[in-house]
Scaffold this active site. Structure first.
Site, PDB file in Angstrom:
ATOM      1  N   CYS A 190       0.716  -1.435   0.132  1.00  0.00           N
ATOM      2  CA  CYS A 190      -0.095   0.050  -0.094  1.00  0.00           C
ATOM      3  C   CYS A 190       0.908   1.259  -0.086  1.00  0.00           C
ATOM      4  O   CYS A 190       0.269   2.301  -0.038  1.00  0.00           O
ATOM      5  CB  CYS A 190      -0.947   0.034   1.251  1.00  0.00           C
ATOM      6  SG  CYS A 190      -1.800  -1.342   1.455  1.00  0.00           S
ATOM      7  N   ASP A 230       2.658   2.330   2.435  1.00  0.00           N
ATOM      8  CA  ASP A 230       2.894   2.802   3.952  1.00  0.00           C
ATOM      9  C   ASP A 230       2.992   1.510   4.861  1.00  0.00           C
ATOM     10  O   ASP A 230       2.115   0.743   4.890  1.00  0.00           O
ATOM     11  CB  ASP A 230       1.517   3.546   4.312  1.00  0.00           C
ATOM     12  CG  ASP A 230       1.621   5.105   3.672  1.00  0.00           C
ATOM     13  OD1 ASP A 230       2.647   5.555   3.918  1.00  0.00           O
ATOM     14  OD2 ASP A 230       0.515   5.627   3.367  1.00  0.00           O
ATOM     15  N   CYS A 290       5.091   8.518   3.825  1.00  0.00           N
ATOM     16  CA  CYS A 290       5.328   9.978   3.411  1.00  0.00           C
ATOM     17  C   CYS A 290       5.666  10.590   4.297  1.00  0.00           C
ATOM     18  O   CYS A 290       5.937  10.087   5.615  1.00  0.00           O
ATOM     19  CB  CYS A 290       3.989  10.302   2.962  1.00  0.00           C
ATOM     20  SG  CYS A 290       2.783  10.346   4.112  1.00  0.00           S
ATOM     21  N   CYS A 340      -2.178   8.359   8.005  1.00  0.00           N
ATOM     22  CA  CYS A 340      -0.975   8.219   8.511  1.00  0.00           C
ATOM     23  C   CYS A 340      -1.076   8.047  10.095  1.00  0.00           C
ATOM     24  O   CYS A 340      -0.324   7.208  10.879  1.00  0.00           O
ATOM     25  CB  CYS A 340      -0.207   9.225   8.191  1.00  0.00           C
ATOM     26  SG  CYS A 340       0.165   9.443   6.429  1.00  0.00           S
TER      27      CYS A 340
END
Ligand code: FES
Length: 276
Positions: free
Chosen positions: A35, A37, A61, A105
């Site tokens: 994915c 992440d 990120c 996140c």
């Protein structure tokens, strides 16, 4: 271009506690490299049972790195019970703000923390796909995860869910199912707001039995466990674990997180469940 607070930028450029704790007491993984992440969180407790060291390894990120760095800072000095109270909203508050599209996140941080605490308590790795049915195959999100995040963050559209946890952000085939989950959660919340008619003790016991049969037993039986209703005294429900639940190291967690939660939702918010 995303707008980041100074604190997000600082934690991205100068991440704290990068790496992995040697011989950790808790070790949890969230997200997946597929994915884009992934986050591994490890922690070690000191003699006072407080988190002395917490470290992260993140592939992702700027917001994922900043969220992970912030989380480790928030964890140090806390007991596991205090750490367990940290939500993804707390991570966002610590950082000042995160762009709406980057809220997932902070959710990944919360999930890694859950996995690390589960590992600390049970010695096992948390398989997040065990609980529930995979709805979004692009991002491996289950119905339970989507329902949980919808409830916690009061999400109202599939787009909100995608911003929060990525589910629905790939091929889009799962969007109708995500919308169904959102509608169900909203419907349940509205029903909860309407006062429930008062049950007689007999009606209450019947509803408890039905809820155990319909909503609790299937979950326990998946792991060869089960329970039987032992007694009902006012709002106190006493159950007896049987099968694999008797020797399960997390039966106390199951008692509260599965049995009590389901009975509170179905019967009354005042229910307290105990095991004999
Ligand atoms: S299945 Fe969910 S986005 Fe593809």
């Amino acid at each position: 271009m995303w707008e980041y607070t100074d604190k997000v930028t600082d934690h991205f450029k100068n991440p704290r506690n990068v790496g992995a704790v040697e011989n950790p007491d808790g070790d949890g993984l969230a997200g997946s490299l597929a994915c884009g992440d992934a986050l591994r969180l490890t922690f070690r407790l000191n003699e006072e049972k407080k988190i002395a060291e917490a470290k992260f390894q993140t592939f992702g990120c700027a917001s994922a790195i900043a969220s992970s760095s912030a989380l480790t800072e928030m964890l140090i000095g806390k007991t596991v019970e205090e750490a367990e109270e940290i939500t993804n909203a707390d991570i966002i508050a610590y950082l000042g703000e995160l762009p709406k599209q980057k809220v997932h996140c902070s959710v990944m941080g919360r999930e890694a923390l859950e996995a690390a605490i589960y590992n600390y308590r049970t010695g096992k790795k948390l398989d997040k796909h065990i609980d529930g049915e995979v709805i979004c195959h692009c991002f491996g999100a289950t119905d339970k995860e989507i329902e949980k995040i919808t409830r916690e963050q009061k999400l109202a559209t599939a787009e909100d869910v995608t911003h929060a946890c990525k589910a629905g952000g790939g091929c889009g085939q799962c969007i109708p199912e995500i919308e169904e989950i959102i509608n169900r959660v909203i419907g349940e919340e509205q029903a909860e707001e309407e006062p429930k008619p008062k049950l007689t003790q007999l009606q209450k016991i019947k509803l408890i039995e039905e809820t155990i049969d319909r909503q609790v037993r299937p979950i326990l039986r998946r792991d060869n466990g089960d329970l039987e209703l032992h007694d009902v005294d006012g709002d106190k429900v006493i159950v007896k674990f049987i099968g694999a639940c008797v020797s399960c190291p997390v039966s106390a967690v199951t008692l509260k997180d599965v049995v009590e939660t389901q009975l509170r939702e179905a019967v009354s918010q005042n229910i307290i469940v105990e095991a004999v």
